[in-house]
Scaffold this active site. Structure first.
Site, mmCIF file in Angstrom:
data_model
loop_
_atom_site.group_PDB
_atom_site.id
_atom_site.type_symbol
_atom_site.label_atom_id
_atom_site.label_comp_id
_atom_site.label_asym_id
_atom_site.label_seq_id
_atom_site.Cartn_x
_atom_site.Cartn_y
_atom_site.Cartn_z
ATOM 1 N N CYS A 1 -20.440 -4.026 -15.545
ATOM 2 C CA CYS A 1 -20.184 -3.486 -14.420
ATOM 3 C C CYS A 1 -21.358 -4.138 -13.342
ATOM 4 C CB CYS A 1 -20.321 -2.202 -14.110
ATOM 5 S SG CYS A 1 -20.182 -1.471 -12.381
ATOM 6 N N CYS B 1 -19.542 -0.062 -18.505
ATOM 7 C CA CYS B 1 -20.761 -0.211 -17.666
ATOM 8 C C CYS B 1 -21.623 -1.563 -18.065
ATOM 9 C CB CYS B 1 -21.726 0.820 -17.995
ATOM 10 S SG CYS B 1 -21.435 2.474 -17.976
ATOM 11 N N CYS C 1 -26.247 2.619 -10.901
ATOM 12 C CA CYS C 1 -25.589 3.781 -10.881
ATOM 13 C C CYS C 1 -26.032 5.056 -11.615
ATOM 14 C CB CYS C 1 -24.274 3.384 -12.066
ATOM 15 S SG CYS C 1 -22.989 4.612 -12.098
ATOM 16 N N TYR D 1 -6.063 6.298 4.553
ATOM 17 C CA TYR D 1 -6.344 5.282 3.450
ATOM 18 C C TYR D 1 -5.717 4.050 4.018
ATOM 19 C CZ TYR D 1 -5.543 2.566 -0.496
ATOM 20 O OH TYR D 1 -5.522 1.286 -1.253
ATOM 21 N N ASP E 1 -9.103 5.497 -2.101
ATOM 22 C CA ASP E 1 -8.122 5.984 -2.860
ATOM 23 C C ASP E 1 -8.751 6.409 -3.978
ATOM 24 O OD1 ASP E 1 -8.972 3.462 -4.510
ATOM 25 O OD2 ASP E 1 -7.107 2.747 -4.802
ATOM 26 N N CYS F 1 -14.540 0.606 -14.087
ATOM 27 C CA CYS F 1 -14.952 2.093 -14.024
ATOM 28 C C CYS F 1 -13.479 3.125 -14.104
ATOM 29 C CB CYS F 1 -15.524 2.240 -12.737
ATOM 30 S SG CYS F 1 -16.560 3.832 -12.712
ATOM 31 N N GLU G 1 0.651 -1.222 -0.108
ATOM 32 C CA GLU G 1 0.076 -0.046 -0.054
ATOM 33 C C GLU G 1 0.647 1.387 -0.187
ATOM 34 O OE1 GLU G 1 -3.056 0.297 -0.512
ATOM 35 O OE2 GLU G 1 -3.777 -1.797 -0.492
#
Length: 347
Positions: free
Chosen positions: A201, A198, A207, A121, A139, A191, A38
């Site tokens: 997704c 889409c 959405c 985060y 993030d 995305c 990370e």
């Protein structure tokens, strides 16, 4: 289990990315490896991080090994990843975890925030992925997904707080770590910033941006301010044996603790050449090389003009003499490597 979470988790179980720091389904993640990945992934792409992550684990398999390393070794291994404050904090954090926590990362999100280099985060990522507790790491990928999912009109960066709050409403009580990684994968592969796939997704039905607008218009952003340009003269001072003068930058600040060729201050104005020559770190007849070295940092552009000269003796210096073939043994940032390349092309 949240109604909204399950379709994403089902998608993740089928489509999860195979990443070196990601454990196989059902396996417990190592907090050290989660933390390491990370920190490296901040401001850096997955493709770039993979080789560095492998190298660091080979050199320092445990947090105690990293704590026992010399900071210069860590900075040298970090070369090319940029944002070197991360490397300094990585080493500092390893020392604190080893000394104060017996080599075990605290499982509490708030206590993690007290460690060097760990922000909201990273603390949430470790808490959810390594310890399986409910936490919501947010993030850029997560911000993008949430801004489109809820069609958030507020512009970045002011929208960050709202996006974090909305993201938290989606996090399920169970499998929080998988959910966090699923959100990251969704933003990275489906995305994405310039294209929203889409049709594949798992959240396409709910959405708001897909239903009422154009997904790629989100998140809304304030126009970027132009970056200023700073200038400096940089000194390529050699001895008769070809060794070049290097010095170490202050530990704190930009490129802290790294090696560099001496230079004048980096300023947003034209610099007088004669004044620059008076700032030479060693007495030498200096010649200006044609062209300049350009490098871009996060907040500014840098233009370096090289003044090259040779000393006739061994004057007292603040630095070390290093032959060009040995530069690889020192922690030289990218801007300095560009200087070395520019000089070699001018000779």
């Amino acid at each position: 289990m949240s109604i909204q979470a399950q379709p994403l988790l089902d998608w993740y179980d089928r489509e999860r990315r195979d990443l070196p720091w990601r454990m196989a389904p059902g396996k417990t993640a190592d907090p050290y490896k989660v933390w390491m990945s990370e920190i490296m992934l901040q401001q850096t792409t997955v493709a770039t991080v993979k080789s560095y992550y492998k190298k660091f684990l080979e050199n320092w398999p445990t947090v105690q090994d990293l704590a026992g390393a010399d900071l210069d070794e860590v900075l040298h291994a970090w070369q090319g990843l940029g944002y070197y404050a991360r490397a300094r904090n990585l080493h500092k954090c390893a020392c604190v975890v080893t000394r104060d926590f017996n080599g075990r990362f605290p499982e509490d999100e708030k206590r993690l925030l007290d460690l060097p280099g760990i922000g909201p985060y990273t603390a949430a990522a470790i808490t959810s992925i390594a310890f399986g507790q409910k936490a919501t790491p947010v993030d850029g990928n997560v911000e993008r997904v949430v801004s489109r999912l809820f069609k958030v009109e507020e512009k970045m960066p002011k929208a960050k707080k709202k996006l974090a709050e909305l993201a938290a409403t989606l996090t399920p009580d169970q499998r929080a770590g998988d959910f966090a990684q699923a959100m990251m994968d969704l933003g990275a592969t489906v995305c994405s910033p310039k294209k929203a796939a889409c049709a594949i997704c798992p959240w396409m039905g709910g959405c708001e941006a897909r239903l009422k607008a154009e997904p790629t218009d989100y998140p809304k952003k304030e126009p970027k301010k132009p970056k200023p340009t700073r200038q400096a003269y940089i000194f390529w001072i050699t001895r008769k044996d070809g060794a070049v003068l290097l010095r170490k930058r202050p530990e704190k600040g930009l490129l802290g603790g790294l090696m560099e060729f001496p230079s004048t201050d980096w300023v947003e104005r034209a610099i007088d050449k004669q004044e620059a020559q008076r700032q030479s770190p060693a007495p030498a007849l200096l010649k200006e090389l044609s062209g300049c070295v350009r490098h871009t940092f996060t907040h500014f552009h840098l233009e370096l003009t090289v003044l090259k000269g040779q000393v006739s003796a061994n004057p007292p210096i603040n630095g070390v003499w290093v032959k060009p073939e040995q530069f690889k043994d020192y922690a030289l940032p990218t801007a300095m490597k560009k200087v070395a390349k520019h000089v070699s092309q001018c000779i």
